[in-house]
Design a protein around this motif. Structure first.
Motif, PDB file in Angstrom:
ATOM      1  N   LYS A 145       0.888  -1.229  -0.020  1.00 47.20           N
ATOM      2  CA  LYS A 145       0.127  -0.007  -0.061  1.00 47.20           C
ATOM      3  C   LYS A 145       0.828   1.345  -0.271  1.00 47.20           C
ATOM      4  O   LYS A 145       2.095   1.243  -0.051  1.00 47.20           O
ATOM      5  CB  LYS A 145      -0.973  -0.099   1.331  1.00 47.20           C
ATOM      6  CG  LYS A 145      -2.076  -1.253   1.132  1.00 47.20           C
ATOM      7  CD  LYS A 145      -2.924  -1.047   2.457  1.00 47.20           C
ATOM      8  CE  LYS A 145      -4.222  -2.074   2.280  1.00 47.20           C
ATOM      9  NZ  LYS A 145      -5.149  -1.960   3.277  1.00 47.20           N
ATOM     10  N   CYS A 173       1.966   1.940   4.008  1.00 44.69           N
ATOM     11  CA  CYS A 173       2.462   0.819   4.939  1.00 44.69           C
ATOM     12  C   CYS A 173       2.783  -0.542   4.166  1.00 44.69           C
ATOM     13  O   CYS A 173       2.794  -0.383   2.989  1.00 44.69           O
ATOM     14  CB  CYS A 173       1.181   0.439   5.907  1.00 44.69           C
ATOM     15  SG  CYS A 173      -0.279  -0.143   4.850  1.00 44.69           S
ATOM     16  N   CYS A 224       1.136  -3.398   3.985  1.00 43.38           N
ATOM     17  CA  CYS A 224       0.016  -4.196   4.056  1.00 43.38           C
ATOM     18  C   CYS A 224      -0.069  -4.500   2.111  1.00 43.38           C
ATOM     19  O   CYS A 224       0.309  -3.671   1.501  1.00 43.38           O
ATOM     20  CB  CYS A 224      -1.381  -3.789   4.409  1.00 43.38           C
ATOM     21  SG  CYS A 224      -1.471  -3.552   5.916  1.00 43.38           S
ATOM     22  N   THR A 257      -4.885  -5.391   6.353  1.00 43.49           N
ATOM     23  CA  THR A 257      -4.872  -4.197   7.046  1.00 43.49           C
ATOM     24  C   THR A 257      -3.931  -4.279   8.234  1.00 43.49           C
ATOM     25  O   THR A 257      -3.578  -5.140   8.686  1.00 43.49           O
ATOM     26  CB  THR A 257      -6.365  -4.066   7.512  1.00 43.49           C
ATOM     27  OG1 THR A 257      -6.846  -5.116   8.504  1.00 43.49           O
ATOM     28  CG2 THR A 257      -7.440  -3.389   6.442  1.00 43.49           C
ATOM     29  N   CYS A 258      -3.546  -2.752   8.520  1.00 42.23           N
ATOM     30  CA  CYS A 258      -2.862  -2.683   9.943  1.00 42.23           C
ATOM     31  C   CYS A 258      -3.172  -1.320  10.473  1.00 42.23           C
ATOM     32  O   CYS A 258      -3.822  -0.711  10.018  1.00 42.23           O
ATOM     33  CB  CYS A 258      -1.375  -2.922   9.277  1.00 42.23           C
ATOM     34  SG  CYS A 258      -0.772  -1.321   8.575  1.00 42.23           S
ATOM     35  N   CYS A 308      -2.847   1.742   7.813  1.00 40.84           N
ATOM     36  CA  CYS A 308      -3.786   1.770   6.935  1.00 40.84           C
ATOM     37  C   CYS A 308      -5.442   1.924   7.631  1.00 40.84           C
ATOM     38  O   CYS A 308      -6.377   2.408   6.922  1.00 40.84           O
ATOM     39  CB  CYS A 308      -3.810   1.018   5.691  1.00 40.84           C
ATOM     40  SG  CYS A 308      -4.091  -0.701   5.978  1.00 40.84           S
TER      41      CYS A 308
HETATM   42 ZN    ZN Z   1      -1.573  -1.262   6.244  1.00 39.15          ZN
END
Ligand code: ZN
Ligand code: ADP
Ligand code: MG
Length: 476
Positions: A23, A26, A28, A40-41, A44
């Motif tokens: 992304k 990040c 991901c 996701t993290c 994001c």
């Molecule tokens: Zn992320």
């Protein structure tokens, strides 16, 4: 009422998803599909206290796009926060660009019905995608997998005048993105999304009319149809004394209609401001120069080169350069047989015809470029006629195998040997005295009859030029 009293003005906003693995801020994955919210993290998802880190490859891709659209690339462009609330935007703001986009003031060129068109590019900026709301009965679920996937938004000037032009412009942008290898251009999966802004005005009016925005249209055919519908809807409104309302509309392809989605009148105040977590975008001029030096040849340049070096017509060059794979295939055929003229018609007519019928892409062609090149070499050196070559090609396409193998195993070689041809010609002359008499009395049209007979006896394998010469000799 007359539609011809009006002209339409169209501007497109194209969102292209950059094909980076991770992304924008990040690590991901950007992969399409995947379990809900798998990719996701905290970054994001926009958790407080996290810090975004810019994906350098996304910046490089955005610069490539800017350069390919003949834009000025800004060296010190900034990320800005676009503030609004929506469930699929968990941060409460989208990181985008406002005052200084990464690229601006460009131009795209393409052909429309054989005419060269230019469309100005207002700007191209980087932004992150939002998540996706999924409405189920009374409840709404959100999937943030797409949240913060890198996008470049390409905004055209409001200068296009027909639905066809808008669709061709969008096709051109897609083909440029694919040439660059920065976006997979998949409209159905949403990696390329088009918003079409449409307005109409009386022909002599200087001011632009009020526009509506048709959101997220996912095919080129629908771009054309949705804009066409919208133009007529707006003219009908004006003609009946009403006004066009500035709003966002959705295109319903099943009904071929556009429907109001939300009004734009309460123009959003997004309160853009530079994102304090992200300072200037790293695009120093040496980086831009380096990227520029590695840019691939783009469709328009390639088409021009094909016209010059292979004496291809501009229409054919356009077809051959629609994709990088197609252009490469064509050039591989040419380099194998050194017969550009044969290669043009065989690739465009024979090969593309068959690929269309079997709904295959050029990359999936059962006949590879060198195999086709070898077939054309056999035409070139007189081993087979063009007509026989079509039969051979069908066999290659359906069953595989090399042209020479097929020609040899099926005994399809062209008969160019004089003595063999003379024997057949004499036979034809002997068995058709009436036609010979007609020919000798000045009815030259019967000549074709003799050629036909020779071809019939040789199952189409006689060298036509030789047959002509020898027949003339024998009949005179
Ligand atoms: Zn992320
Ligand atoms: P927004 O960001 O609100 O969508 P912009 O001013 O950036 O608005 O314009 C977005 C797109 O709308 C551009 O592609 C532009 O060419 C197009 N556009 C603007 N005004 C008109 C108009 N009157 N008719 C048709 N298209 C328009
Ligand atoms: Mg818009």
């Amino acid at each position: 009422m007359s539609y011809s009293d009006y002209e339409s003005v169209i501007g497109l906003e194209i969102h292209a998803q950059l094909s980076t693995k991770s992304k924008l801020f990040c690590s991901c994955s950007t992969e399409f599909g995947g379990a809900d919210n798998e990719n996701t993290c905290p970054i994001c998802l926009g958790m407080p206290g996290t810090l975004p880190v810019v994906n350098a490859l996304a910046i490089e891709y955005a610069i490539k796009i800017g350069l390919s659209l003949n834009c000025t690339v800004n060296h010190n462009s900034v990320f800005a926060r676009k503030n609004y609330f929506y469930p699929d935007l968990s941060k409460g703001y989208q990181i985008s660009q406002f005052e200084k986009p990464i690229a601006e003031k460009g131009e795209v060129q393409f052909y429309l019905n054989g005419e060269r068109r230019k469309v100005g590019i207002t700007r191209a900026h980087i932004e992150e995608d939002a998540g996706k709301s999924i409405h189920q009965g009374d409840s709404t679920l959100v999937n943030y997998n797409r949240s913060s996937v890198p996008l470049v938004e390409i905004v055209s000037d409001p200068v296009m005048t027909s639905p066809q032009e808008a669709a061709e412009y969008a096709r051109t942008v897609r083909s440029i993105l694919l040439y660059l290898g920065v976006c997979d251009g998949n409209l159905e999966e949403g990696s390329m999304r088009c918003d079409c802004n449409v307005s109409v005005r009386k022909k002599n009016e200087a001011e632009l009319g009020t526009r509506t925005e048709l959101k997220n249209i996912n095919s080129f055919r629908f771009i054309e149809k949705a804009i066409q519908y919208e133009i007529e809807r707006q003219i009908d409104l004006l003609e009946s004394g009403d006004k066009v309302v500035q709003e966002t509309r959705l295109y319903d392809s099943a009904k071929n209609k556009t429907l109001s989605m939300r009004s734009k009148e309460e123009a959003h105040d997004y309160r853009y401001f530079p994102d304090p977590d992200l300072l200037a975008i790293p695009a120093p001029s040496n980086l831009v120069k380096e990227i520029e030096s590695k840019m691939p040849e783009l469709p328009v340049e390639k088409a021009e080169r094909f016209c010059k070096s292979y004496q291809v017509t501009s229409d054919d060059a356009f077809v051959l350069t629609q994709s990088r794979e197609m252009a490469q295939y064509f050039e591989d055929v040419v380099s194998r047989c050194e017969e550009p003229r044969l290669a043009v018609s065989w690739v465009i007519v024979e090969l593309l015809g068959k690929l269309n019928d079997s709904k295959l892409e050029i990359s999936e062609s059962p006949v590879g470029a060198s195999a086709l090149g070898d077939l054309l070499s056999l035409i070139k050196d007189g081993t087979i006629s063009g007509k026989i070559a079509k039969t051979v090609f069908s066999t290659m396409y359906e069953k595989g195998g090399s042209a020479l193998e097929i020609v040899e195993s099926q005994g399809l070689k062209q008969i160019s040997d004089d003595s063999a041809l003379i024997q057949i010609i004499e036979e034809v002359i002997e068995t058709n005295p009436d036609q010979v008499a007609q020919y000798k009395s000045g009815k030259e049209k019967v000549f074709g009859f003799f050629v036909g007979q020779v071809m019939k006896l040789t199952k189409g394998q006689a060298n036509p030029a030789k047959v002509n010469d020898l027949l003339k000799e024998k009949l005179s």
